[in-house]
Write a protein that holds these residues in place. Structure first.
Motif, PDB file in Angstrom:
ATOM      1  N   THR A 134       0.815  -1.217   0.000  1.00 56.75           N
ATOM      2  CA  THR A 134       0.000   0.000   0.000  1.00 56.75           C
ATOM      3  C   THR A 134       0.854   1.275   0.000  1.00 56.75           C
ATOM      4  N   LEU A 135       2.178   1.117   0.054  1.00 56.92           N
ATOM      5  CA  LEU A 135       3.050   2.310   0.053  1.00 56.92           C
ATOM      6  C   LEU A 135       2.974   3.037  -1.287  1.00 56.92           C
ATOM      7  N   PRO A 136       2.960   4.382  -1.269  1.00 57.41           N
ATOM      8  CA  PRO A 136       3.058   5.111  -2.534  1.00 57.41           C
ATOM      9  C   PRO A 136       4.329   4.702  -3.278  1.00 57.41           C
ATOM     10  N   GLN A 261       7.172   6.413   1.340  1.00 60.17           N
ATOM     11  CA  GLN A 261       7.017   5.889  -0.021  1.00 60.17           C
ATOM     12  C   GLN A 261       8.048   4.788  -0.227  1.00 60.17           C
TER      13      GLN A 261
END
Ligand SMILES: Cc1cc2nc3c(=O)[nH]c(=O)nc-3n(C[C@H](O)[C@H](O)[C@H](O)COP(=O)(O)OP(=O)(O)OC[C@H]3O[C@@H](n4cnc5c(N)ncnc54)[C@H](O)[C@@H]3O)c2cc1C
Ligand code: FES
Lengths: 413, 98
Positions: A134-136, A261
């Protein structure tokens, strides 16, 4: 628009302006039908817009973006109308198509009424849950395709691609063309079904046989057949290269790293059957990870209706039971394109032309004698046989299973 | 992060629409979704998840997952991967109470 579309009755409302929907809209409008196409994107064309492949036969480019523009122009020239930035969220027999405008602007009618509805909503990607996904910076391979080929923004400076299939290889190449440093392609986490080196190559190998031209193109003029040879051999090499991009055939993703991120990815060596090799974990410095786990037909709009569904791995998932002429069990409801099975844009376009024949026949729109829908259905089977690009080699088997279910069900409900 | 001089595809029109994201000014190409403009400027984080406060950005890029949602003019939640900016728009990760 002179009259609000909500108070007008259409002959056909098409949900989804991809190659299937646009082709059907063009043909039904050309036969004199009043047609409206709705699509949630800001531009028509669906997934076609992002496609960019080199043609295996003559090294010309398949530029989806141009084909999408042309498809829209042709449909409009034939008299079809279009609304973009709109989501169709409900279908009521009779037929009413409920609409919503998520951007809160470009508002339009709250619903459309129509004699016939074509669901041509295409396919979406199967998620690949993994630590850090789910990290950018962690995104699907399709997002990378859209960013690179449509919006012309690099998904990252240094990118890791996860998952090996026709789509991920094609998109890795597109990113490289656009100047992205594609540092490699690895296998999905071992928990993902069918992700072992043996299973992955097992899926790719029959395709190399059926579609050598495609692999020639993928492997490129510089690399010749090394990769295809690797597919055929019993010993799976650690790494082969395609256009200089390393394919790590025995390395799997473990986790995506970063706080705000993506800053890296952890990978591990695996045995041929996918068992991680203890102590072989290592970290790669990347700012984007693109996840490829196959495509699934999108047809949830039909799920609320009284229409049977069938599961077929050959087609990529669950699809509504329909005839080979693309009629459903519901009077006036039709389906075409990737919503009934994951295939290439060329096939989606042919399905659009086929379903238009069925709609024209059923609505009694044109008395012009041309090809019948039944003939069109046979042509489609033939076209599938000669297609140089297939997501699944058994796709026709999937369609045959659906046809049997249709016949057993006795056709329309 | 913009791709210029693509070997196969033609160049796109120049930037021309001004908008803000969390108060910072950006210039978009006409018609491109805000998430693309932001990524072109190195901005990946679009919001944080409401419960755990984890960062979120583009995931599917085609309007399916709703991971990229942001507030437009403090009024409507939109998907940043689909929604183009119009001149003077204000996009924010959070809605501010008025
Ligand atoms: C990420 C991705 C990448 C692909 N890349 C390739 C490739 O490189 N080469 C290839 O040959 N094939 C590719 N495909 C397969 C692709 O699906 C087909 O090539 C083709 O585009 C299918 O056409 P279609 O008309 O069925 O659907 P699509 O082209 O998917 O069009 C469907 C349209 O319907 C819209 N829509 C869906 N639901 C709604 C709704 N409720 N309301 C309003 N609009 C809606 C969608 O936004 C979309 O614009 C890809 C598929 C995906 C998902
Ligand atoms: S990234 Fe999935 S909806 Fe925008």
């Amino acid at each position: 628009m002179s009259t609000p579309a909500g108070t007008e009755a259409f002959d056909l409302v098409v949900i989804g302006g991809g190659p299937a929907g646009l082709t059907a809209a063009r043909d039904v409008a050309a036969a004199g039908g009043r047609v409206m196409v709705v699509d949630e994107n800001h531009a028509m064309g669906g997934k076609l817009r992002g496609q960019l492949h080199e043609d295996p036969t003559d090294s010309s480019w398949w530029k989806g973006w141009e084909l999408a523009e042309q498809g829209e122009k042709d449909a409009v020239a034939a008299g079809a109308r279009m609304i973009t930035d709109v989501v169709a969220w409900g279908l009521e027999p009779g037929w009413t198509v409920r609409l919503t405008y998520p951007a809160g602007r470009n508002g339009g009618p709250s619903h459309l009424t129509s004699r016939a509805v074509l669901v041509a909503t295409g396919a979406v990607e199967r998620p690949m849950p993994v630590t850090g996904w789910t990290l950018p910076g962690a995104m699907t391979i399709g997002a990378a395709q859209v960013l690179t080929n449509i919006h012309r923004v690099k998904p990252g400076r240094r990118v890791l691609v996860v998952g090996m299939d026709v789509l991920s290889l094609t998109i890795a190449r597109a990113m490289q063309l656009a100047g992205v440093d594609v540092m490699g392609i690895v296998l999905p986490p071992t928990a993902v079904e069918g992700s072992s080196p043996r299973a992955t190559l097992g899926r790719l190998a029959p395709m190399a046989k059926l579609a050598p031209a495609m692999y020639m193109r993928l492997a490129g003029r510089f690399l010749g057949w090394s990769w295809v040879q690797a597919l055929a051999s019993r010993l799976i090499p650690r790494t082969v290269r395609m256009w200089g991009i390393p394919l790590h055939l025995r390395t799997a993703l473990v986790a995506i790293q970063g706080t705000d991120q993506v800053t890296g990815a952890v990978v591990v060596n695996v045995t041929a059957d996918g068992t991680p090799v203890a102590g072989s974990e290592r970290e790669l410095a990347v700012d984007a990870v693109c996840l490829a786990n196959g495509l699934i037909p999108l047809n949830e709009l039909l799920a609320t209706l009284d229409c049977a569904f069938l599961r077929s791995p050959d087609l990529g998932g669950t699809v509504p039971v329909h005839s080979d002429t693309l009629r459903t069990q519901l009077d006036g409801m039709y389906v075409a394109g990737n919503t009934i099975g994951v295939e290439s844009a060329k096939i989606a376009e042919k399905q659009g032309a086929l379903v238009a024949l069925s709609i024209i026949e059923d609505l009694g729109l044109s008395t012009r004698r041309g090809c019948t829908a039944a003939q069109g259905a046979l042509d489609l089977v033939g076209a599938r046989r000669t297609m140089e690009f297939q997501f699944d080699v058994n796709v026709q088997r999937g369609h045959d299973k659906v046809q049997r279910a249709w016949e057993t069900s006795g056709g329309p409900a | 992060m913009r791709i210029v001089g693509h070997p196969v595809l033609p160049d796109l029109p120049a930037d021309e629409v001004g908008f803000t994201f969390n108060g910072e000014p950006y210039t978009a190409r006409e018609g491109e979704p805000v998430a693309a403009t932001l990524l072109a400027n190195g901005v990946r984080k679009l919001r944080v998840s409401p419960v755990a406060g984890e960062p979120r950005g583009i995931y599917c890029g085609i309007g399916h997952c709703y991971e990229c949602r942001v507030w437009l003019n403090n009024d409507t939640q939109v998907r940043a991967c689909l929604t183009p900016a119009t001149e003077g728009d204000s996009f924010t990760s959070e809605r501010t109470e008025v």
